[in-house]
Design a protein around this motif. Structure first.
Motif, PDB file in Angstrom:
ATOM      1  N   THR A 271    -134.158 -69.261   3.073  1.00  0.00           N
ATOM      2  CA  THR A 271    -133.877 -70.688   2.918  1.00  0.00           C
ATOM      3  C   THR A 271    -134.900 -71.487   3.710  1.00  0.00           C
ATOM      4  O   THR A 271    -135.092 -71.262   4.905  1.00  0.00           O
ATOM      5  N   ASN A 272    -135.554 -72.410   3.033  1.00  0.00           N
ATOM      6  CA  ASN A 272    -136.515 -73.327   3.663  1.00  0.00           C
ATOM      7  C   ASN A 272    -135.960 -74.737   3.495  1.00  0.00           C
ATOM      8  O   ASN A 272    -136.121 -75.363   2.458  1.00  0.00           O
TER       9      ASN A 272
ATOM     10  N   ILE B  98    -135.363 -71.072   7.676  1.00  0.00           N
ATOM     11  CA  ILE B  98    -136.321 -71.971   8.332  1.00  0.00           C
ATOM     12  C   ILE B  98    -135.767 -73.375   8.181  1.00  0.00           C
ATOM     13  O   ILE B  98    -135.695 -73.906   7.069  1.00  0.00           O
ATOM     14  N   ASP B  99    -135.320 -73.944   9.277  1.00  0.00           N
ATOM     15  CA  ASP B  99    -134.607 -75.222   9.251  1.00  0.00           C
ATOM     16  C   ASP B  99    -135.488 -76.296   9.895  1.00  0.00           C
ATOM     17  O   ASP B  99    -135.790 -76.232  11.083  1.00  0.00           O
ATOM     18  N   ASN B 100    -135.903 -77.264   9.089  1.00  0.00           N
ATOM     19  CA  ASN B 100    -136.770 -78.349   9.557  1.00  0.00           C
ATOM     20  C   ASN B 100    -135.973 -79.643   9.577  1.00  0.00           C
ATOM     21  O   ASN B 100    -135.552 -80.132   8.519  1.00  0.00           O
TER      22      ASN B 100
ATOM     23  N   THR C 269    -134.446 -66.663  12.223  1.00  0.00           N
ATOM     24  CA  THR C 269    -134.086 -68.079  12.178  1.00  0.00           C
ATOM     25  C   THR C 269    -135.131 -68.872  12.943  1.00  0.00           C
ATOM     26  O   THR C 269    -135.444 -68.559  14.097  1.00  0.00           O
ATOM     27  N   ARG C 270    -135.663 -69.872  12.298  1.00  0.00           N
ATOM     28  CA  ARG C 270    -136.615 -70.770  12.948  1.00  0.00           C
ATOM     29  C   ARG C 270    -136.089 -72.189  12.814  1.00  0.00           C
ATOM     30  O   ARG C 270    -135.876 -72.700  11.710  1.00  0.00           O
ATOM     31  N   ASN C 271    -135.833 -72.845  13.951  1.00  0.00           N
ATOM     32  CA  ASN C 271    -135.346 -74.220  13.968  1.00  0.00           C
ATOM     33  C   ASN C 271    -136.446 -75.145  14.466  1.00  0.00           C
ATOM     34  O   ASN C 271    -136.842 -75.081  15.640  1.00  0.00           O
ATOM     35  N   ASN C 272    -136.938 -76.005  13.592  1.00  0.00           N
ATOM     36  CA  ASN C 272    -137.895 -77.046  13.966  1.00  0.00           C
ATOM     37  C   ASN C 272    -137.131 -78.367  14.055  1.00  0.00           C
ATOM     38  O   ASN C 272    -136.682 -78.901  13.029  1.00  0.00           O
ATOM     39  N   LEU C 273    -136.962 -78.890  15.256  1.00  0.00           N
ATOM     40  CA  LEU C 273    -136.156 -80.093  15.475  1.00  0.00           C
ATOM     41  C   LEU C 273    -137.033 -81.155  16.119  1.00  0.00           C
ATOM     42  O   LEU C 273    -137.534 -80.976  17.233  1.00  0.00           O
TER      43      LEU C 273
ATOM     44  N   GLN D  82    -132.527 -59.030  15.604  1.00  0.00           N
ATOM     45  CA  GLN D  82    -132.529 -60.432  15.193  1.00  0.00           C
ATOM     46  C   GLN D  82    -133.594 -61.217  15.965  1.00  0.00           C
ATOM     47  O   GLN D  82    -133.971 -60.872  17.090  1.00  0.00           O
ATOM     48  N   HIS D  83    -134.011 -62.312  15.340  1.00  0.00           N
ATOM     49  CA  HIS D  83    -135.045 -63.161  15.940  1.00  0.00           C
ATOM     50  C   HIS D  83    -134.651 -64.623  15.724  1.00  0.00           C
ATOM     51  O   HIS D  83    -134.395 -65.041  14.589  1.00  0.00           O
TER      52      HIS D  83
END
Length: 437
Positions: free
Chosen positions: A210-211, A239-241, A264-268, A291-292
């Motif tokens: 999911t992007n 990938i959550d922007n 999981t990558r959270n760009n906030l 997990q990462h």
């Protein structure tokens, strides 16, 4: 065919499915050109130094789901906050589910991006807000190029939204591998208040990528409480922007609870455009196995007399890896800024690791700014004290880890959600903590 090539070649087919007369047609076209140049990020980029997407991008993802699969409420009830009344915007494999949703146009707009992007009555909002603060990097541009569906929330002036809004994305596993690109737009006008809960959930072990891109606009004296629950299966990657633009005297808080998923990558990103603004971001990460989770935050202080508060807690077991890269930028005009940033981590296993880099860039001279990080293990003296009082080792560890993350949990304003997160944490720690839930 590599995923990048597949996406670029699929764009023409996507354009044939949407209205090319839409006001965002040109925006989409420019965005796919940007993605074609930028591509997916690699570890050669400083912001992605500790996060590789190679293992995620190797799957042959379906870009457009071919078959629809209906879900009944009983199949997914446990993922809802069903104990309270709420608005619900539900998507199944990227498509809106009307029978699971509860939207409204009664004084507020809780509806769909597909409507906002195509119907004339929303044109002014789209022209003023859509893609105005989302970054032009490869991933955000990719989402913009394929933007078609997601949540559209517009709260007009002087409205207190009495019910929380739940945004849930379900993946049924109907495809062997699926890529989703939801696009959310949240506009909260002057003196209004809204609470939003977002979750992405796979129902099978088929790979999901999911992007997601969310743009949030908090206008004068608006209050936005946004909660992200990330507790997906070990085959799902997110990938959550999220981009937040704040105006004078607004308050915007984002809580991120990262427990599940493969990567999981959270760009906030927060942008303060006004005085007396309060920006808060807090998070709890508890992961194990391989997990990462990567938190990448930015707060841009542009005008004076504003505050920002960052508090992220991480607990890492087995061979889990974590990343925290937080940046606070204080412009020369942003005098009287009060900025706090903390990242505290506990490593349960010798094989677990965390890379943390809190950063301050200060160009003003009358500010209060602090940042710091800690990496350690559980306090042995505290463990000894609890064990000496007859508490078993497993429960003693759980109590210490709850205490470690409690200040983040205490700031959750929805009691039912707070109880749900507490249950998830107890499950992650493998104990019955005896709380009355």
């Amino acid at each position: 065919m590599e995923l990048k090539e597949k996406l670029v070649s699929s764009f023409m087919a996507f354009e044939n499915m949407v209205d090319i007369d839409s006001p965002v047609h040109d925006i989409r076209t420019e965005a796919i050109k940007t993605f074609e140049v930028e591509g997916f990020p690699t570890k050669r980029q400083e912001a992605w130094k500790y996060t590789s997407l190679n293992s995620v991008l190797k799957h042959d993802y379906s870009v457009f789901p071919k078959h629809e699969k209906a879900l009944e409420f009983k199949d997914v009830k446990k993922y809802f906050l069903h104990e309270i009344d709420s608005y619900k915007i539900i998507f199944i494999d990227g498509k809106y589910s009307s029978h699971l949703s509860q939207t409204t146009h009664d004084g507020i707009d809780v509806c769909l991006m597909s409507s906002a992007l195509t119907k004339p009555k929303y044109r002014l909002i789209i022209e003023n807000y859509f893609n105005k603060i989302a970054s032009k990097d490869g991933l955000s541009s990719l989402n913009t190029a394929f933007s078609a569906e997601g949540a559209y929330i517009h709260i007009p002036k002087n409205k207190l939204v009495e019910k929380p809004i739940q945004i849930l994305h379900f993946s049924t596993g109907n495809e062997s591998a699926l890529m989703l690109q939801p696009r959310n737009l949240v506009v909260v006008d002057e003196n209004s208040h809204v609470q939003i809960i977002e979750r992405h959930q796979s129902l099978t072990d088929n790979p999901i990528l999911t992007n997601s891109v969310t743009e949030i606009f908090a206008n004068k004296r608006a209050i936005v409480d946004y909660y992200k629950i990330q507790n997906d299966r070990s085959t799902a990657s997110l990938i959550d922007n999220t981009f937040i633009n704040q105006k004078q005297e607004s308050i915007a808080k984002v809580h991120t609870f990262s427990f599940g998923g493969k990567l999981t990558r959270n760009n906030l990103n927060y942008y303060q455009n006004g005085e007396r603004i309060d920006s808060t971001m807090k998070g709890i990460t508890i992961i194990g196995d391989k997990q990462h989770v990567d938190h990448n935050t930015l707060v841009h202080h542009i005008e004076p007399n504003c505050e920002s508060h960052q508090d992220y807690k991480g607990i890492f077991d087995d061979s889990a890896t974590g990343v925290f890269n937080g940046k606070v930028v204080v412009e020369k005009e942003a005098q009287k800024t009060n900025a706090f940033q903390a990242n505290n981590n506990v490593l349960i296993s010798d094989k677990a690791s965390i890379n943390t880099k809190p950063q301050l860039e200060i160009f003003a001279d009358d500010v209060k700014c602090s940042h710091g990080c800690t990496i350690g293990q559980l306090d042995e003296s505290a463990m000894f004290y609890l064990r000496s009082r007859g508490i078993p080792e497993k429960e003693a560890k759980a109590l210490l880890m709850f205490a470690f993350s409690n200040n983040v949990l205490d700031s959750v304003k929805i009691p039912v959600l707070k109880n749900r997160i507490t249950r998830i944490i107890a499950n992650k720690l493998g104990v019955d903590i005896g709380f009355d839930l």
